[in-house]
Design an enzyme around this catalytic site. Sequence first.
Site, PDB file in Angstrom:
ATOM      1  N   ASP A 176     -22.548  57.624 -61.989  1.00 13.88           N
ATOM      2  CA  ASP A 176     -21.282  56.940 -62.292  1.00 13.88           C
ATOM      3  C   ASP A 176     -21.540  55.505 -62.752  1.00 13.88           C
ATOM      4  O   ASP A 176     -20.933  55.020 -63.704  1.00 13.88           O
ATOM      5  CB  ASP A 176     -20.376  56.906 -61.047  1.00 13.88           C
ATOM      6  CG  ASP A 176     -19.743  58.262 -60.777  1.00 13.88           C
ATOM      7  OD1 ASP A 176     -19.907  59.179 -61.619  1.00 13.88           O
ATOM      8  OD2 ASP A 176     -19.089  58.391 -59.723  1.00 13.88           O
ATOM      9  N   GLU A 232     -20.485  62.789 -70.162  1.00 11.89           N
ATOM     10  CA  GLU A 232     -21.327  61.651 -70.535  1.00 11.89           C
ATOM     11  C   GLU A 232     -21.238  61.374 -72.036  1.00 11.89           C
ATOM     12  O   GLU A 232     -22.133  60.801 -72.624  1.00 11.89           O
ATOM     13  CB  GLU A 232     -22.774  61.890 -70.099  1.00 11.89           C
ATOM     14  CG  GLU A 232     -23.542  62.958 -70.875  1.00 11.89           C
ATOM     15  CD  GLU A 232     -23.350  64.376 -70.339  1.00 11.89           C
ATOM     16  OE1 GLU A 232     -22.332  64.645 -69.682  1.00 11.89           O
ATOM     17  OE2 GLU A 232     -24.225  65.221 -70.608  1.00 11.89           O
ATOM     18  N   ASP A 269     -23.855  60.495 -76.811  1.00 14.24           N
ATOM     19  CA  ASP A 269     -24.124  61.266 -75.615  1.00 14.24           C
ATOM     20  C   ASP A 269     -25.328  60.635 -74.898  1.00 14.24           C
ATOM     21  O   ASP A 269     -26.314  60.295 -75.538  1.00 14.24           O
ATOM     22  CB  ASP A 269     -24.480  62.685 -76.110  1.00 14.24           C
ATOM     23  CG  ASP A 269     -24.482  63.684 -75.001  1.00 14.24           C
ATOM     24  OD1 ASP A 269     -23.403  64.196 -74.704  1.00 14.24           O
ATOM     25  OD2 ASP A 269     -25.559  63.931 -74.449  1.00 14.24           O
ATOM     26  N   HIS A 272     -25.363  61.071 -57.900  1.00 17.93           N
ATOM     27  CA  HIS A 272     -24.135  60.921 -58.685  1.00 17.93           C
ATOM     28  C   HIS A 272     -23.562  59.516 -58.657  1.00 17.93           C
ATOM     29  O   HIS A 272     -22.901  59.090 -59.599  1.00 17.93           O
ATOM     30  CB  HIS A 272     -23.094  61.954 -58.234  1.00 17.93           C
ATOM     31  CG  HIS A 272     -23.391  63.328 -58.741  1.00 17.93           C
ATOM     32  ND1 HIS A 272     -24.197  64.207 -58.057  1.00 17.93           N
ATOM     33  CD2 HIS A 272     -23.029  63.958 -59.882  1.00 17.93           C
ATOM     34  CE1 HIS A 272     -24.319  65.332 -58.758  1.00 17.93           C
ATOM     35  NE2 HIS A 272     -23.621  65.203 -59.868  1.00 17.93           N
ATOM     36  N   ASN A 324     -28.628  62.539 -63.135  1.00 17.69           N
ATOM     37  CA  ASN A 324     -27.853  62.764 -61.906  1.00 17.69           C
ATOM     38  C   ASN A 324     -28.692  63.492 -60.848  1.00 17.69           C
ATOM     39  O   ASN A 324     -28.653  63.137 -59.676  1.00 17.69           O
ATOM     40  CB  ASN A 324     -26.604  63.595 -62.217  1.00 17.69           C
ATOM     41  CG  ASN A 324     -25.424  62.724 -62.607  1.00 17.69           C
ATOM     42  OD1 ASN A 324     -25.326  61.574 -62.176  1.00 17.69           O
ATOM     43  ND2 ASN A 324     -24.544  63.244 -63.426  1.00 17.69           N
TER      44      ASN A 324
END
Length: 319
Positions: free
Chosen positions: A200, A227, A183, A196, A191
């Site tokens: 990504d 994630e 994770d 965002h 974010n």
Amino acid sequence: MTARLPHVPPAAAARPKLLIVDDQPVNLQALYHAFSSDHQVFMATSGEQALALARDRQPDLVLLDVVMPGMDGHEVCRRLKADPATQDIPVIFVTAQDDPEDETRGLELGAVDFIAKPINPAIVRARARTHVTLKRQGDLLRQMVFVDGLTGVHNRRFLDEHLADELQRCVREGRDLALVLLDVDFFKRFNDRHGHQAGDDCLRQVAAAVKGAMRRPTDVVARYGGEEFACVVPDVDESGALALAFRISEAVRTLAIPHGDSGVGDHVSVSLGVARALPPAPGAAALPPSALIEAADRLLYRAKAAGRAQAAIGVAGAG
Ligand SMILES: [Mg+2]
């Protein structure tokens, strides 16, 4: 029935990889000459060698002799088709026998074609081309179904089916299996802080780093959720699993992606839960995939509770 699971193929433009299996060197030589100029050719002189090469090298096509001492071609074909890592590789039998019953048996075992010995190079090349093309089209279709669009690693659907298959294999062949669940630390804050698009991009880079930390083509990386990523790694003992977790951490650390709001450092890091499945005692049932995932999830939680940017390891079912 489970779905047929691919390993994501390399770029379609790459030279086709061909595995030639025959116990007679003179036959290997004839086939090698027919293909070596524009194919990557691997050769095996026994069934055992063929199975190992097929799993490791993931050829696009296998040309398989039927009559061999020890494990014969039929048995090799049966095993290739029973293994999720090799079942999508087309098999053509190359045989001197001209026996319809023999041919039927081979087709029932999953072979796509038969070629008679002595081989005619033009014919064998033409048939090989057809089956390599079909194989690659199939790979592309499976890739669309089983690959995560953002990161290019496998998706959750693939992971669920692959894990079930690998756990069965673990029982059948008495091998260890490790599931790594990892994770990205404080990803929501990443974010919020960086946007965002950057999020990504971070996930794409982390996915590539995790994939790069794998050592064997049979090791599978999937995006598990937002994630979270999962790695299914067969044939690995405790120290091997720990070494893998370390390689993944290091690979992500080396990306040096700045994290402006992480509680553990200036850069993006990951926490990992490593759950090992050991072969059950004879007669005992296989571990269900959900039990292994739960164990990895608990260990991941433990790694986070201990301060993140670290790994926790344990054996599933051992409390
Ligand atoms: Mg032979």
